[in-house]
Design a protein around this motif. Structure first.
Motif, short mmCIF file in Angstrom:
data_model
loop_
_atom_site.label_atom_id
_atom_site.label_comp_id
_atom_site.label_asym_id
_atom_site.label_seq_id
_atom_site.Cartn_x
_atom_site.Cartn_y
_atom_site.Cartn_z
N LEU A 374 -2.06 -4.67 -6.67
CA LEU A 374 -2.18 -3.88 -5.10
C LEU A 374 -3.50 -4.73 -4.27
O LEU A 374 -3.17 -4.86 -3.09
CB LEU A 374 -2.58 -2.46 -5.27
N PRO A 375 -4.27 -5.27 -4.65
CA PRO A 375 -5.21 -6.05 -4.12
C PRO A 375 -4.79 -7.29 -3.26
O PRO A 375 -5.49 -7.85 -2.38
CB PRO A 375 -6.52 -6.20 -4.96
N LEU A 398 -3.99 4.40 -7.65
CA LEU A 398 -5.22 3.91 -6.88
C LEU A 398 -5.75 4.81 -6.17
O LEU A 398 -7.03 5.01 -6.20
CB LEU A 398 -4.34 2.85 -5.81
N LEU A 399 -5.03 6.06 -5.77
CA LEU A 399 -5.82 6.94 -4.73
C LEU A 399 -6.38 7.90 -5.77
O LEU A 399 -7.60 8.33 -5.56
CB LEU A 399 -4.87 8.05 -4.28
N LEU A 400 -5.96 7.98 -7.09
CA LEU A 400 -6.63 8.73 -8.04
C LEU A 400 -8.15 8.12 -8.56
O LEU A 400 -9.02 9.09 -8.62
CB LEU A 400 -5.85 8.90 -9.19
N GLY A 409 -13.01 -0.67 -1.51
CA GLY A 409 -13.04 -1.51 -0.27
C GLY A 409 -12.16 -0.96 0.69
O GLY A 409 -11.56 -1.72 1.53
N GLY A 410 -11.48 0.22 0.54
CA GLY A 410 -10.66 0.99 1.40
C GLY A 410 -9.25 0.29 1.16
O GLY A 410 -8.34 0.66 2.06
N LEU A 411 -9.10 -0.08 -0.15
CA LEU A 411 -7.56 -0.25 -0.41
C LEU A 411 -6.65 0.89 -0.23
O LEU A 411 -5.48 0.67 0.17
CB LEU A 411 -7.53 -1.13 -1.99
N ASP A 417 -1.79 3.06 5.42
CA ASP A 417 -1.24 2.73 6.84
C ASP A 417 -0.27 1.76 6.82
O ASP A 417 0.70 1.90 7.75
CB ASP A 417 -2.51 2.07 7.41
N TYR A 418 -0.22 0.87 5.80
CA TYR A 418 0.87 0.03 5.83
C TYR A 418 2.11 0.52 5.53
O TYR A 418 3.27 0.02 6.04
CB TYR A 418 0.63 -1.11 4.38
N GLN A 419 2.31 1.44 4.61
CA GLN A 419 3.79 2.20 4.19
C GLN A 419 4.13 2.61 5.64
O GLN A 419 5.53 3.06 6.09
CB GLN A 419 3.47 3.35 3.36
#
Length: 467
Positions: A374-375, A398-400, A409-411, A417-419
């Protein structure tokens, strides 16, 4: 609620430690249960067995739950008929089990489980009964097919609150172990000597925790006392059986409370040794991540949404993984291969305790693998990741991690936002990301040379060698 369910029934202030040879009988004037509250199919099974000359009662959890005002998950029948005799009475029945033989009577999607009255197990070396019941050296019961009377059956049940029998004919409750008393006092109490009963079947320690969490009861002090000392006996239980028990613990809607009780009674370590070690090393992060995952699971179950055991096991095991990945990276292994090898080793170790089927271990590894991918969002990678069938599970995971306090770092916000972005907005986000990486010294965006392949500039946080 309980006062209404039990009407004017008065209980003694003190209770005996062992079950009675004759039951305390609660008439339909002393409780609020009616046959109409039970499954119609279960009532029919009881009546047909009674008409055939057998004793038969609704028993255990369905009686307990209805007394508490809860809707039972299933309905069980106890009878003097053997499994083969039950099968002879019902064309829609089949005999199952080896360690504990019983009959399942099928009514469409509903299954009524019919168990023959069991007796206590012989303590000597009676060869005549050796094929029916046996114990190992520690006292654990290996087979449980010694049949007996109704009184015998009540005495060998695990908890007092499960030794309640409902007679559909007279709508009476037969209480052999003062189970009604313990229901009113919200206690989980073992029948008989607790240490001996746990040695017979160490899974009873997990069942005590499960019922305490489900019903919000306390484990009675004498029943709780031996648990920490005997917790290691769970290692003697077959790993396949422990998988089934763990699903019962964590997929019934009260997983978070269950986890806290497992930790309190030292039962978590025998089930998840690597995760228990991580909990000891870093209690804040590990405890927060696991509890948040279990709270999310409870919420989804309460909303009637599906839950996959793969995500649950991924969360339970994750805290033990990063240190292993880091160790491999320090030895020179690139991040993604390090993740894959560490995941393989951790799951292999865990399956020695709990036999997680391959249909779940594969998605567990894919969810973890997604955390390394994901990064890496440059170029077309972000769009390719969105198309990955494990993206949603990886994104939720990731949110978990972020909710548990991991700094990414706000990933998580970036992927959120990207979705939701349009195609042009996504291209802009990728350009902005490349510019920020270049300004931060992570290396310029890679350019394709004419007539050749990409030339890697060496490892970076966004696109390491070996990806």
């Amino acid at each position: 609620m309980l006062k209404k369910l039990f009407k004017s029934f008065r209980l003694p202030l003190k209770r005996k430690a062992h079950p009675r040879s004759t039951p305390e009988v609660l008439s339909n004037r002393q409780h609020a249960l009616q046959r109409a509250k039970f499954s119609r199919n279960a009532v029919n099974v009881v009546e047909r067995l009674q008409h055939a000359g057998y004793q038969a009662y609704l028993v255990g959890g369905c009686v307990r739950d209805l007394l508490l005002g809860l809707q039972p998950k299933d309905f069980d029948v106890a009878t003097s008929a053997t499994p083969e005799q039950v099968r002879a009475e019902f064309r829609n029945a089949r005999v199952i089990g080896r360690r504990f033989k019983l009959a399942h009577v099928h009514f469409g999607r509903e299954i009524i489980e019919v168990a023959t009255f069991r007796a206590n197990h012989p303590q000597g070396d009676d060869e005549e009964d050796s094929h029916l019941s046996s114990r190992n050296e520690s006292g654990r019961i290996l087979r449980d097919n010694v049949y007996g009377s109704l009184e015998d059956d009540a005495q060998r049940r695990d908890f007092t609150i499960n030794a309640l029998y409902f007679d559909v004919t007279g709508e009476r409750i037969l209480d052999y172990a003062h189970g009604v008393h313990d229901i009113r006092n919200r206690l989980i109490r073992l029948i008989g000597d607790p240490e001996q009963r746990y040695l017979e079947d160490p899974v009873r320690m997990l069942r005590a925790v499960r019922f305490a969490a489900k019903l919000d009861f306390d484990i009675e002090k004498h029943s709780a006392a031996p648990i920490r000392q005997l917790a290691s006996k769970l290692r003697d239980i077959p790993s396949a059986r422990l998988f089934d028990e763990v699903l019962k613990l964590f997929l019934a809607g009260y997983a978070e409370h269950t986890f806290d009780l497992l930790v309190e009674y030292d039962l978590f370590a025998p089930l998840f040794p690597a995760s228990a070690a991580a909990l000891k090393r870093n209690p804040d992060y590990t405890g927060t991540l696991i509890r948040q995952a279990l709270a999310n699971t409870d919420e989804r179950i309460a909303q009637g949404k599906p839950v996959t055991p793969a995500f649950l096991f991924a969360a339970l095991l994750w805290p033990a993984l990063p240190a292993r990945v880091l160790h491999l990276q320090e030895r020179g292994m690139p991040p993604i291969p390090a993740m894959q090898e560490a995941a393989h080793d951790l799951i292999t170790e865990q399956c020695q305790r709990i036999a997680i089927p391959k249909r779940f271990t594969l998605p567990i590894r894919e969810i973890w693998d997604m955390q390394e991918r994901l990064p890496r969002r440059s170029g077309k990678r972000a769009d390719l990741l969105l198309e990955n069938p494990r993206f949603r599970a990886g994104y939720d995971f990731l949110l978990l991690r972020e909710d548990a306090g991991e700094e990414t770092g706000g990933l998580g916000d970036w992927w959120t936002d990207y979705q939701d972005a349009t195609d042009s907005e996504r291209r802009s986000m990728i350009r902005d990301l490349a510019n920020r990486q270049e300004e931060a010294g992570d290396g310029p965006a890679k350019k394709r040379r004419r007539g050749g392949r990409n030339k890697r500039r060496g490892p970076s946080t966004d696109a390491p060698a070996g990806d």
